[in-house]
Design a protein around this motif. Sequence first.
Motif, mmCIF file in Angstrom:
data_model
loop_
_atom_site.group_PDB
_atom_site.id
_atom_site.type_symbol
_atom_site.label_atom_id
_atom_site.label_comp_id
_atom_site.label_asym_id
_atom_site.label_seq_id
_atom_site.Cartn_x
_atom_site.Cartn_y
_atom_site.Cartn_z
ATOM 1 N N GLY A 199 3.866 -6.652 -7.423
ATOM 2 C CA GLY A 199 3.513 -7.937 -8.020
ATOM 3 C C GLY A 199 4.166 -9.105 -7.297
ATOM 4 O O GLY A 199 3.532 -10.143 -7.078
ATOM 5 N N ARG A 200 5.416 -8.940 -6.911
ATOM 6 C CA ARG A 200 6.101 -10.020 -6.175
ATOM 7 C C ARG A 200 5.475 -10.225 -4.799
ATOM 8 O O ARG A 200 5.362 -11.362 -4.326
ATOM 9 C CB ARG A 200 7.593 -9.709 -6.051
ATOM 10 C CG ARG A 200 8.353 -9.808 -7.353
ATOM 11 C CD ARG A 200 9.827 -10.047 -7.099
ATOM 12 N NE ARG A 200 10.600 -10.055 -8.323
ATOM 13 C CZ ARG A 200 11.882 -10.404 -8.380
ATOM 14 N NH1 ARG A 200 12.526 -10.755 -7.261
ATOM 15 N NH2 ARG A 200 12.530 -10.399 -9.517
ATOM 16 N N ALA B 103 0.825 -1.214 0.000
ATOM 17 C CA ALA B 103 0.000 0.000 0.000
ATOM 18 C C ALA B 103 0.852 1.254 0.000
ATOM 19 O O ALA B 103 0.569 2.217 -0.722
ATOM 20 C CB ALA B 103 -0.936 -0.011 1.209
ATOM 21 N N VAL B 104 1.911 1.264 0.810
ATOM 22 C CA VAL B 104 2.741 2.466 0.867
ATOM 23 C C VAL B 104 3.542 2.619 -0.424
ATOM 24 O O VAL B 104 3.761 3.744 -0.906
ATOM 25 C CB VAL B 104 3.659 2.445 2.116
ATOM 26 C CG1 VAL B 104 4.837 1.502 1.952
ATOM 27 C CG2 VAL B 104 4.170 3.853 2.419
ATOM 28 N N LEU B 105 3.970 1.519 -1.024
ATOM 29 C CA LEU B 105 4.662 1.606 -2.306
ATOM 30 C C LEU B 105 3.739 2.187 -3.369
ATOM 31 O O LEU B 105 4.143 3.028 -4.177
ATOM 32 C CB LEU B 105 5.150 0.219 -2.742
ATOM 33 C CG LEU B 105 6.347 -0.369 -1.993
ATOM 34 C CD1 LEU B 105 6.594 -1.808 -2.446
ATOM 35 C CD2 LEU B 105 7.597 0.471 -2.205
ATOM 36 N N HIS C 79 4.185 5.818 -5.236
ATOM 37 C CA HIS C 79 4.673 5.526 -6.581
ATOM 38 C C HIS C 79 4.680 6.765 -7.452
ATOM 39 O O HIS C 79 3.708 7.505 -7.533
ATOM 40 C CB HIS C 79 3.798 4.450 -7.235
ATOM 41 C CG HIS C 79 4.086 4.236 -8.695
ATOM 42 N ND1 HIS C 79 5.318 3.866 -9.156
ATOM 43 C CD2 HIS C 79 3.300 4.365 -9.794
ATOM 44 C CE1 HIS C 79 5.285 3.754 -10.472
ATOM 45 N NE2 HIS C 79 4.062 4.055 -10.883
ATOM 46 N N ALA C 80 5.821 6.986 -8.092
ATOM 47 C CA ALA C 80 5.946 8.073 -9.068
ATOM 48 C C ALA C 80 6.367 7.451 -10.399
ATOM 49 O O ALA C 80 7.089 6.452 -10.421
ATOM 50 C CB ALA C 80 6.998 9.083 -8.616
ATOM 51 N N PRO D 236 13.961 -1.317 -7.993
ATOM 52 C CA PRO D 236 13.210 -1.933 -9.081
ATOM 53 C C PRO D 236 11.904 -1.177 -9.301
ATOM 54 O O PRO D 236 11.465 -0.398 -8.453
ATOM 55 C CB PRO D 236 12.924 -3.353 -8.556
ATOM 56 C CG PRO D 236 13.795 -3.520 -7.349
ATOM 57 C CD PRO D 236 14.035 -2.159 -6.802
ATOM 58 N N PRO D 237 11.238 -1.393 -10.440
ATOM 59 C CA PRO D 237 9.934 -0.756 -10.680
ATOM 60 C C PRO D 237 8.938 -1.106 -9.579
ATOM 61 O O PRO D 237 8.872 -2.254 -9.127
ATOM 62 C CB PRO D 237 9.508 -1.335 -12.031
ATOM 63 C CG PRO D 237 10.781 -1.733 -12.698
ATOM 64 C CD PRO D 237 11.693 -2.179 -11.600
ATOM 65 N N VAL D 238 8.164 -0.121 -9.151
ATOM 66 C CA VAL D 238 7.223 -0.320 -8.044
ATOM 67 C C VAL D 238 6.199 -1.400 -8.365
ATOM 68 O O VAL D 238 5.882 -2.236 -7.516
ATOM 69 C CB VAL D 238 6.524 1.016 -7.703
ATOM 70 C CG1 VAL D 238 5.327 0.774 -6.794
ATOM 71 C CG2 VAL D 238 7.500 1.970 -7.037
#
Length: 281
Positions: free
Chosen positions: A269-270, A240-242, A246-247, A262-264
Amino acid sequence: MNLRSLGGVMLYFGMNVLLIWFILGRASAEVLPVLLACYFGGVLISLSPIGEKILYLFAGAKPIPRKDMNIKIVPLLENVLYRAKCAMPSMTGAVRLRFVDDPAPLAYALGRRTICVTEGLLRLPDALVMGALAHETAHLAYRHTTVQLLFGGGNLFVTAFIFTIKLALKLCAVISGAAIFRRNSRATGIIMTVFAVVVHGAVSAWTKLSMAFLCLGRRENEFIADAFAYEIGFGNELAAVLDKLHAPQKSSFLSALFSEHPPVHERIGRLQEMGATYRSY
């Protein structure tokens, strides 16, 4: 510290030593030991308490100034640390909190036992704050932040060394430029200019290559820290915080190669593959 990260650090040190040797070491047998002593002396200083204080200075990190801030953040960190120590008993119990006066909601680990939080983070709901703290606690638990100290100590010397080289090359370029206008020194001026350009390009490429290996290890560390946060029960909160912070990221090859994170969406997803139930779509 994972093998990929450790390998990147060792390769970075090795490449720096080779760079120093190639440029100056062969010129004098007495110069190389002095340079290497200065280089590794900087690394040892960075691993000492002095190194961590220097990181505080550069990050603008200070003790938390307000009682209400402490009342909010300390119990949240204690909750996270309790779960982290249950999962990894070898983890250090002394974690310092430091404050950075920044409206952006951020948290990051520094040195070997410090977590910095911003004013923006303190304004988030408690669950999201714990998700961020769980991730940063993982960096301390796995000693990922020791790399910062190793890198900082080595990079400080190498940066000064490369700056000196580039300054000397620019001076050579100026001298060669003046020489070109002298008829009898035109060939010498051209040779000096070409040499300066080649060496400058080689040094820049060497530095970027070593940085690429370091960034590869750091990106892997982010996934490891995310997995640890999920294991101690904060997977949904971290996702949730990621997602909230996220930008948009540049998708070019070079930006991805030199990115430390890495991409948010890949990180979320992981977490979902591990079992996190977080959804925003």
